[in-house]
Design a protein around this motif. Structure first.
Motif, PDB file in Angstrom:
ATOM      1  N   ALA A 317     -10.552   0.909  -3.672  1.00  0.00           N
ATOM      2  CA  ALA A 317      -9.530   1.556  -2.067  1.00  0.00           C
ATOM      3  C   ALA A 317     -10.440   0.765  -1.291  1.00  0.00           C
ATOM      4  CB  ALA A 317     -10.073   2.756  -2.514  1.00  0.00           C
ATOM      5  N   ASN A 364       0.288   0.679  -0.174  1.00  0.00           N
ATOM      6  CA  ASN A 364       1.265   1.225   1.439  1.00  0.00           C
ATOM      7  C   ASN A 364       0.167   1.274   2.355  1.00  0.00           C
ATOM      8  OD1 ASN A 364       3.266   1.193  -0.326  1.00  0.00           O
ATOM      9  ND2 ASN A 364       2.630   3.195  -0.859  1.00  0.00           N
ATOM     10  N   PRO A 366      -2.047   3.816   4.745  1.00  0.00           N
ATOM     11  CA  PRO A 366      -2.506   5.066   4.383  1.00  0.00           C
ATOM     12  C   PRO A 366      -1.281   5.992   5.489  1.00  0.00           C
ATOM     13  CG  PRO A 366      -3.202   3.603   4.851  1.00  0.00           C
ATOM     14  CD  PRO A 366      -2.368   2.584   5.342  1.00  0.00           C
ATOM     15  N   LEU A 369      -3.753   9.429   5.245  1.00  0.00           N
ATOM     16  CA  LEU A 369      -4.770   9.912   4.204  1.00  0.00           C
ATOM     17  C   LEU A 369      -5.503  10.034   4.524  1.00  0.00           C
ATOM     18  CD1 LEU A 369      -1.940   8.775   1.414  1.00  0.00           C
ATOM     19  CD2 LEU A 369      -2.147  10.905   1.989  1.00  0.00           C
ATOM     20  N   ALA A 373      -7.171  10.625  -0.855  1.00  0.00           N
ATOM     21  CA  ALA A 373      -5.907  10.380  -1.488  1.00  0.00           C
ATOM     22  C   ALA A 373      -5.144   9.933  -1.841  1.00  0.00           C
ATOM     23  CB  ALA A 373      -4.975  11.348  -0.239  1.00  0.00           C
ATOM     24  N   GLN A 374      -5.963   8.194  -0.411  1.00  0.00           N
ATOM     25  CA  GLN A 374      -5.362   7.031  -0.822  1.00  0.00           C
ATOM     26  C   GLN A 374      -6.156   6.115  -2.229  1.00  0.00           C
ATOM     27  OE1 GLN A 374      -6.873   4.728   2.693  1.00  0.00           O
ATOM     28  NE2 GLN A 374      -5.004   2.989   1.401  1.00  0.00           N
ATOM     29  N   ARG A 376      -6.658   8.552  -5.561  1.00  0.00           N
ATOM     30  CA  ARG A 376      -5.398   8.813  -6.187  1.00  0.00           C
ATOM     31  C   ARG A 376      -4.499   7.762  -6.202  1.00  0.00           C
ATOM     32  NH1 ARG A 376      -7.387  14.767  -4.591  1.00  0.00           N
ATOM     33  NH2 ARG A 376      -8.828  14.656  -6.076  1.00  0.00           N
ATOM     34  N   GLN A 377      -3.393   7.837  -5.024  1.00  0.00           N
ATOM     35  CA  GLN A 377      -2.180   6.765  -5.258  1.00  0.00           C
ATOM     36  C   GLN A 377      -2.219   5.507  -5.472  1.00  0.00           C
ATOM     37  OE1 GLN A 377      -0.271   5.340  -1.083  1.00  0.00           O
ATOM     38  NE2 GLN A 377       0.566   7.495  -1.452  1.00  0.00           N
ATOM     39  N   LEU A 378      -3.896   4.863  -4.856  1.00  0.00           N
ATOM     40  CA  LEU A 378      -3.434   3.119  -5.655  1.00  0.00           C
ATOM     41  C   LEU A 378      -3.375   3.672  -7.191  1.00  0.00           C
ATOM     42  CD1 LEU A 378      -6.427   1.879  -3.205  1.00  0.00           C
ATOM     43  CD2 LEU A 378      -3.558   1.365  -3.689  1.00  0.00           C
ATOM     44  N   SER A 380      -2.859   5.831  -9.498  1.00  0.00           N
ATOM     45  CA  SER A 380      -1.719   6.860  -9.730  1.00  0.00           C
ATOM     46  C   SER A 380      -1.035   5.589  -9.821  1.00  0.00           C
ATOM     47  CB  SER A 380      -1.334   7.233  -9.062  1.00  0.00           C
ATOM     48  OG  SER A 380      -1.559   8.705  -9.213  1.00  0.00           O
ATOM     49  N   GLN A 381      -0.570   4.266  -9.663  1.00  0.00           N
ATOM     50  CA  GLN A 381       0.121   3.438  -8.808  1.00  0.00           C
ATOM     51  C   GLN A 381      -0.280   1.993 -10.422  1.00  0.00           C
ATOM     52  OE1 GLN A 381       3.489   2.567  -7.438  1.00  0.00           O
ATOM     53  NE2 GLN A 381       2.917   0.775  -8.805  1.00  0.00           N
TER      54      GLN A 381
END
Length: 549
Positions: A317, A364, A366, A369, A373-374, A376-378, A380-381
Motif C-alpha cells: 500500500a 483504484n 483512493p 480514503l 482503508a486503502q 484493506r481495499q488492496l 481484499s482485491q
C-alpha cells in the motif's frame, strides 16, 4: 450409478461442478438438473467431492523413465524467453539475477566439489531451453570448474577494479538458452575474506530456489561429507502435475473471473519520462537500495497486526501511494510477482526451478480514503485475485493485448514481496550478502522487499534511460519516509494518503509561486499610452503591408 460415471455424464451435458468450503457447488443450464439427477447428486455427494478435490489437487507422480524428455515451459518462462528478443519493447535483456556472498575464508576446492554435487542433485541446473518453447534436463554434463581471482595482497584500488570487472562480465548476462550452463559461479579472494559471485538465468531458478541453493551449498562447505535428503520428484514432475489443473473446472472459473474484469483493468502507472525521450538502446539495470531498520520494522509489523493487515500488504500500500504521487493517473494496474509453489507434494519446497507466477492488481483512485482503508481495499482485491490464480497474469496480459493492443498490455512496473518467505541461513552461518541486481524483460521498475532479523530490505531494480535523472531516488526516499511515518505515528494510518514531495521540489514550487509584489497604480493601458507619448516615432507594429509607429 457410480459417482465417477455420474460426474462424467453431467460434465458432458454442460454441468459445471466444483468443491467450495466442503460443499458441492454446481452451475447448469436451466431445467437440466431434474429431480432424479438432483437426487443422484445428493446420494453421491461425498464421492463426487472427493473426485473433484483429487482433480483440483493432483499428486505429483515421479516419472524417471521420462526424466530427460522435453517438457513445456510455464507461462512466465515463455514470457521471459520471448521478451528477451529485441523486437519487443524493453527487450534485448534476459530475466537474470546476480548476487555476491562472502565468507571469512573458503576452500576453493571444496566450493567446486560442493557446487558440482548440487548440479548433480538439482535437475534444473542441468537444463537447457529450446527456442521453440520447451525445456529438457541433460542426462550428463561436464564437471564445472570454479574460476578464481586471487586478489590477496592487492591494493584497495586494484581490488575494486578487479571486482568491478567481474560485475561487468556477470551481472547482466544474456545466456544462449540452448547451451549449458545457464549460470556462472566465480570466486574472488581478498585479505578481508572470500566472495562467491553468482549469475543465473531465471528461466531455470527463481529467487526462492537460489536461496535454497545457497543454504545447501553452505551445508556442504561446513561438512563436505554431509548427505542431503534424497529428492523423489523433479521440477518436470511437478510442472506436469500443475498443468493438469488447467483441465479442471477450477481453471474455467478462474478464466471466467479474469475475462469478466479485463475491460475494467486500467493501464500501468504513467510515470514521468525524460524530456529528451527514453534511451533504451543499451539495456542496463541499476539497483537502488534502502533499509528499514529492525526496530521501526518491528513497530510497523505490530501496527499492521493491530489493524488486521499483513506486513506485505502494508508495504504494498505504501508503494502504491508512492506511485500515485508520481503517476499521471491515480488508478492503474500493478504487476505483482508471486512465488507460486503449489503444495502438490511434500518435497515441492526442496525443488529448484522457476515457480514464478504474476498477477495484475487493480489499483483504484483512493478518493480521500485513509491509509488503513486503502490497504484493506488492496488486500481484499489481492486475496480475491489469488483465489483465481490458475488463469495467470501472463494470460490476462495476452488478452488485454488482443482486445486493446500490445501497448495496453505492457505492465512494466512491478512489486515483488518476499516478506516472511525468507529461507534463513543457519544461526552458525558466517556468510554475508553483498552486491546484487536483477533484470527482467518488459520491466522498467521492480520494487523488491524482503525481511530478516536486520529489518526490511528494499531494492528497486530500474532499467536505465527510462526515467528522468533523480526520479527514482526521489520516489524511493518518499517510499521509505512513508514506511517510517507509519511505524512511528499511529495517526498516519487514519489520514488520507498523501506522500510528500521531495524537499527540492517543494522549494522550487514555493519559489515559482512566490509572486507577491506591490500592486501597480493606474490602468492596464496607461503604460502603452505613456510609451507612445515619450517615443512617438518608434516602431510599434510590423506586418506584411508595412509598419506603424
Amino acid at each position: 450409478m457410480p459417482a465417477a460415471k455420474l460426474l462424467s455424464e453431467l460434465k458432458s451435458l454442460g454441468v459445471e461442478l466444483w468443491p467450495q468450503d466442503g460443499q458441492l457447488k454446481f452451475r447448469a443450464p436451466q431445467g437440466l438438473l431434474d429431480t432424479e439427477r438432483l437426487a443422484q447428486l445428493r446420494e453421491h455427494k461425498q464421492q463426487i467431492l472427493h473426485l473433484l478435490e483429487t482433480q483440483e489437487r493432483p499428486l505429483v507422480q515421479a516419472d524417471p523413465a521420462q526424466h530427460h524428455t522435453p517438457f513445456p515451459l510455464t507461462d512466465v518462462q515463455n514470457a521471459y524467453l520471448l521478451g528477451r528478443q529485441s523486437s519487443f519493447d524493453y527487450g534485448n535483456v534476459a530475466c537474470h539475477g546476480y548476487l555476491e556472498l562472502s565468507w571469512p575464508t573458503l576452500d576453493p576446492q571444496q566450493v567446486e566439489q560442493a557446487w558440482n554435487r548440487l548440479i548433480a542433485r538439482h535437475d534444473m541446473l542441468r537444463a537447457v531451453i529450446a527456442s521453440e518453447g520447451s525445456q529438457r534436463v541433460l542426462p550428463a554434463v561436464d564437471h564445472y570448474p570454479l574460476a578464481i581471482a586471487d586478489l590477496r595482497g592487492a591494493t584497495r584500488e586494484q581490488h575494486q577494479h578487479a571486482v568491478q570487472q567481474i560485475r561487468q562480465a556477470m551481472e547482466q548476462k544474456l545466456y544462449p538458452t540452448e547451451v549449458w550452463p545457464l549460470f556462472e559461479l566465480r570466486m574472488s579472494r581478498s585479505d578481508n575474506g572470500d566472495t562467491l559471485h553468482f549469475s543465473m538465468d531465471s528461466l531455470i531458478a527463481d529467487w526462492a530456489s537460489a536461496q535454497l541453493l545457497f543454504n545447501e551449498l553452505e551445508l556442504l562447505l561446513q561438512d563436505p561429507l554431509a548427505t542431503l535428503p534424497a529428492l523423489d520428484i523433479t521440477f518436470r514432475d511437478y510442472l506436469l502435475a500443475e498443468r493438469s489443473l488447467l483441465e479442471g473446472s477450477r481453471h474455467q472459473r478462474d478464466r471466467d473471473y479474469w475475462l469478466a474484469r479485463i475491460d475494467a483493468l486500467p493501464a500501468a502507472p504513467q510515470l514521468p519520462t525524460p524530456l529528451s525521450g527514453e534511451d533504451t538502446r543499451v539495456p542496463r539495470f541499476q539497483r537502488n537500495s534502502a533499509q528499514l531498520e529492525s526496530q521501526p520494522w518491528a513497530a510497523l509489523k505490530s501496527a499492521a497486526s493491530e489493524r488486521g493487515l499483513t506486513p506485505s500488504i502494508v508495504v504494498l500500500a505504501a508503494y502504491v501511494a508512492t506511485l500515485q504521487r508520481w503517476s499521471q493517473q491515480p488508478a492503474f494496474s500493478l504487476n505483482l510477482t508471486l512465488l507460486n509453489r503449489l503444495p502438490l507434494h511434500p518435497q515441492v519446497d526442496r525443488l529448484v526451478g522457476d515457480f514464478t507466477s504474476v498477477s495484475l492488481l487493480q489499483v483504484n483512485d483512493p478518493e480521500g480514503l485513509d491509509f488503513t482503508a486503502q490497504a484493506r481495499q488492496l488486500g481484499s482485491q489481492l486475496f480475491a485475485d489469488l483465489e483465481h490464480r490458475l488463469f495467470s497474469g501472463i494470460q490476462v496480459m495476452r488478452e488485454i493485448g488482443r482486445r486493446r493492443g500490445r501497448e495496453a498490455a505492457a505492465m512494466p512496473v512491478v512489486f515483488t514481496s518476499a516478506i516472511g518467505l525468507g529461507i534463513e541461513a543457519s544461526p552458525a552461518s558466517q556468510r554475508r550478502v553483498g552486491h546484487g541486481i536483477t533484470q527482467t524483460p518488459q520491466v522498467t521498475l521492480d520494487c523488491q522487499v524482503m525481511d530478516d532479523a536486520k529489518g526490511l530490505h528494499i531494492h528497486w531494480d530500474v532499467r536505465q534511460g527510462v526515467f528522468p535523472d533523480g526520479l527514482v531516488d526521489d520516489m524511493q526516499q518518499a517510499f521509505v519516509a512513508e514506511l517510517q511515518l507509519l511505524a512511528l505515528d499511529p495517526a498516519a494510518w487514519e489520514h488520507p494518503v498523501q506522500v510528500p514531495l521531495p524537499a527540492w521540489q517543494q522549494r522550487e514550487r514555493l519559489a515559482a509561486n512566490a509572486t507577491a509584489a506591490p500592486l501597480p497604480t493606474g490602468r492596464l493601458h496607461d503604460g502603452l499610452l505613456a510609451m507612445a507619448w515619450e517615443h512617438p516615432h518608434a516602431l510599434a507594429v510590423i506586418d506584411a503591408s508595412g509598419s506603424l509607429t
